[in-house]
Design an enzyme around this catalytic site. Sequence first.
Site, PDB file in Angstrom:
ATOM      1  N   SER A   1       0.874  -1.181   0.000  1.00  0.00           N
ATOM      2  CA  SER A   1       0.000   0.000   0.000  1.00  0.00           C
ATOM      3  C   SER A   1       0.906   1.223   0.000  1.00  0.00           C
ATOM      4  CB  SER A   1      -0.854  -0.003   1.272  1.00  0.00           C
ATOM      5  OG  SER A   1      -1.467   1.263   1.465  1.00  0.00           O
TER       6      SER A   1
ATOM      7  N   TYR B   1      -2.793  -1.343  10.460  1.00  0.00           N
ATOM      8  CA  TYR B   1      -2.709  -1.511   9.003  1.00  0.00           C
ATOM      9  C   TYR B   1      -1.370  -0.974   8.468  1.00  0.00           C
ATOM     10  CZ  TYR B   1      -4.188  -1.298   4.074  1.00  0.00           C
ATOM     11  OH  TYR B   1      -4.290  -1.467   2.708  1.00  0.00           O
TER      12      TYR B   1
HETATM   13  P1  NAD Z   1     -11.273  -6.339  -0.478  1.00  0.00           P
HETATM   14  O1  NAD Z   1     -11.865  -6.256   0.887  1.00  0.00           O
HETATM   15  O2  NAD Z   1     -12.178  -6.284  -1.646  1.00  0.00           O
HETATM   16  O3  NAD Z   1     -10.360  -7.607  -0.641  1.00  0.00           O
HETATM   17  C1  NAD Z   1      -9.645  -8.213   0.388  1.00  0.00           C
HETATM   18  C2  NAD Z   1      -9.778  -9.698   0.198  1.00  0.00           C
HETATM   19  O4  NAD Z   1      -8.992 -10.388   1.183  1.00  0.00           O
HETATM   20  C3  NAD Z   1     -11.236 -10.179   0.373  1.00  0.00           C
HETATM   21  O5  NAD Z   1     -11.552 -11.017  -0.707  1.00  0.00           O
HETATM   22  C4  NAD Z   1     -11.196 -10.939   1.681  1.00  0.00           C
HETATM   23  O6  NAD Z   1     -12.138 -11.999   1.749  1.00  0.00           O
HETATM   24  C5  NAD Z   1      -9.761 -11.462   1.659  1.00  0.00           C
HETATM   25  N1  NAD Z   1      -9.318 -11.882   2.978  1.00  0.00           N
HETATM   26  C6  NAD Z   1      -9.427 -11.232   4.152  1.00  0.00           C
HETATM   27  N2  NAD Z   1      -8.933 -11.984   5.149  1.00  0.00           N
HETATM   28  C7  NAD Z   1      -8.490 -13.140   4.595  1.00  0.00           C
HETATM   29  C8  NAD Z   1      -7.876 -14.306   5.092  1.00  0.00           C
HETATM   30  N3  NAD Z   1      -7.626 -14.447   6.407  1.00  0.00           N
HETATM   31  N4  NAD Z   1      -7.555 -15.300   4.234  1.00  0.00           N
HETATM   32  C9  NAD Z   1      -7.803 -15.176   2.906  1.00  0.00           C
HETATM   33  N5  NAD Z   1      -8.398 -14.089   2.384  1.00  0.00           N
HETATM   34  C10 NAD Z   1      -8.730 -13.088   3.211  1.00  0.00           C
HETATM   35  O7  NAD Z   1     -10.217  -5.132  -0.527  1.00  0.00           O
HETATM   36  P2  NAD Z   1      -9.100  -4.787  -1.610  1.00  0.00           P
HETATM   37  O8  NAD Z   1      -9.037  -3.317  -1.668  1.00  0.00           O
HETATM   38  O9  NAD Z   1      -9.316  -5.549  -2.859  1.00  0.00           O
HETATM   39  O10 NAD Z   1      -7.784  -5.279  -0.863  1.00  0.00           O
HETATM   40  C11 NAD Z   1      -6.841  -6.166  -1.443  1.00  0.00           C
HETATM   41  C12 NAD Z   1      -5.449  -5.808  -0.968  1.00  0.00           C
HETATM   42  O11 NAD Z   1      -5.087  -4.527  -1.479  1.00  0.00           O
HETATM   43  C13 NAD Z   1      -5.289  -5.721   0.553  1.00  0.00           C
HETATM   44  O12 NAD Z   1      -4.061  -6.297   0.937  1.00  0.00           O
HETATM   45  C14 NAD Z   1      -5.285  -4.233   0.811  1.00  0.00           C
HETATM   46  O13 NAD Z   1      -4.587  -3.889   1.991  1.00  0.00           O
HETATM   47  C15 NAD Z   1      -4.583  -3.733  -0.438  1.00  0.00           C
HETATM   48  N6  NAD Z   1      -4.798  -2.314  -0.724  1.00  0.00           N
HETATM   49  C16 NAD Z   1      -6.015  -1.855  -1.109  1.00  0.00           C
HETATM   50  C17 NAD Z   1      -6.168  -0.501  -1.400  1.00  0.00           C
HETATM   51  C18 NAD Z   1      -7.467   0.089  -1.854  1.00  0.00           C
HETATM   52  O14 NAD Z   1      -7.555   1.321  -1.984  1.00  0.00           O
HETATM   53  N7  NAD Z   1      -8.499  -0.687  -2.137  1.00  0.00           N
HETATM   54  C19 NAD Z   1      -5.091   0.366  -1.261  1.00  0.00           C
HETATM   55  C20 NAD Z   1      -3.868  -0.149  -0.852  1.00  0.00           C
HETATM   56  C21 NAD Z   1      -3.721  -1.485  -0.596  1.00  0.00           C
END
Ligand code: NAD
Length: 270
Positions: A155, A168
């Site tokens: 991130s 986080y």
């Molecule tokens: P999201 O909530 O749509 O996806 C997260 C996924 O992780 C979900 O499918 C959830 O079921 C899964 N998950 C959670 N706990 C789990 C576990 N114990 N075992 C297996 N799967 C698990 O959110 P996203 O935005 O798609 O996030 C994906 C990644 O991107 C994360 O690591 C998040 O920190 C990172 N991220 C997202 C953003 C953003 O703006 N959306 C920005 C920076 C980083």
Amino acid sequence: MIIKQRKLDGQVAIVTGASSGIGAGVAKALAAEGAIVAINYVSGPDKAEKVLDEIKQKGGDGMIVKADVSNESEVVDMFKAVHKKYGTTDILVNNAGLQQDAAFHNMTLTQWNFVLNVNLTGQFLCSREAIKEFLRRGVVPDRSKSAGKIICMSSVHEVIPWAGHANYSASKGGVMMLMKTIAQEYAPMKIRVNSIGPGAIRTPINHGAWQTPEAYNMLLKLIPAKRIGEAEDIGGAAVWLSSDDSEYVNGTTLFVDGGMLLYPGFEDNG
Ligand code: NAD
């Protein structure tokens, strides 16, 4: 006529947390370049099935595989299931992650541990299984110049502090050093480990930041590109980091953030 081969033809990818958001976008992007994709999910197989259906409708292939990435035996079993079906893993995308927000003085140990366990320990457990397999198999020149590739979903908060999200931010700072350390440790074995550092991407994790016009306009103040990112923006970066096009790239974070790290507060003369 020359038939152009796709960038990831025949390679097996595991994408964690791939039933929604960025993980789903990455799974589809890798499949579109020919990878066979194992779609990991922790609950709700229907959503994982939907991602797989979309991949299959476009001529791709893959499986769904349930595992909590913070659970050691479930992670080991996930890799076993993928190897039983497809023989190996070429690409791991450590994407699963979550938030449990609280003011630091109110943050419970349960909130702290939950986020660190999924976001950081989950990446350790999955990377360890992937590296074992990469070392066992080595380079298969027909498929890739590398013995294996790991992409860690980090991130912008691996560098930008984030009040109210100490767990986080600490997890993503940890992901950065985990990624760099294993990249250094296994580069001589032709294993590549890199991160993607998304900015604000439109997914369920941050719906409060883009759901209303007021929230969206506030968000845009942080993004020089003046638009929120989409999962496809991350998918393209994941394909590049997985392919031989980035063969000499190792141990780095590719920020995909519309310029969020460019100190946008200074864009109007400071
Ligand atoms: P999201 O909530 O749509 O996806 C997260 C996924 O992780 C979900 O499918 C959830 O079921 C899964 N998950 C959670 N706990 C789990 C576990 N114990 N075992 C297996 N799967 C698990 O959110 P996203 O935005 O798609 O996030 C994906 C990644 O991107 C994360 O690591 C998040 O920190 C990172 N991220 C997202 C953003 C953003 O703006 N959306 C920005 C920076 C980083």
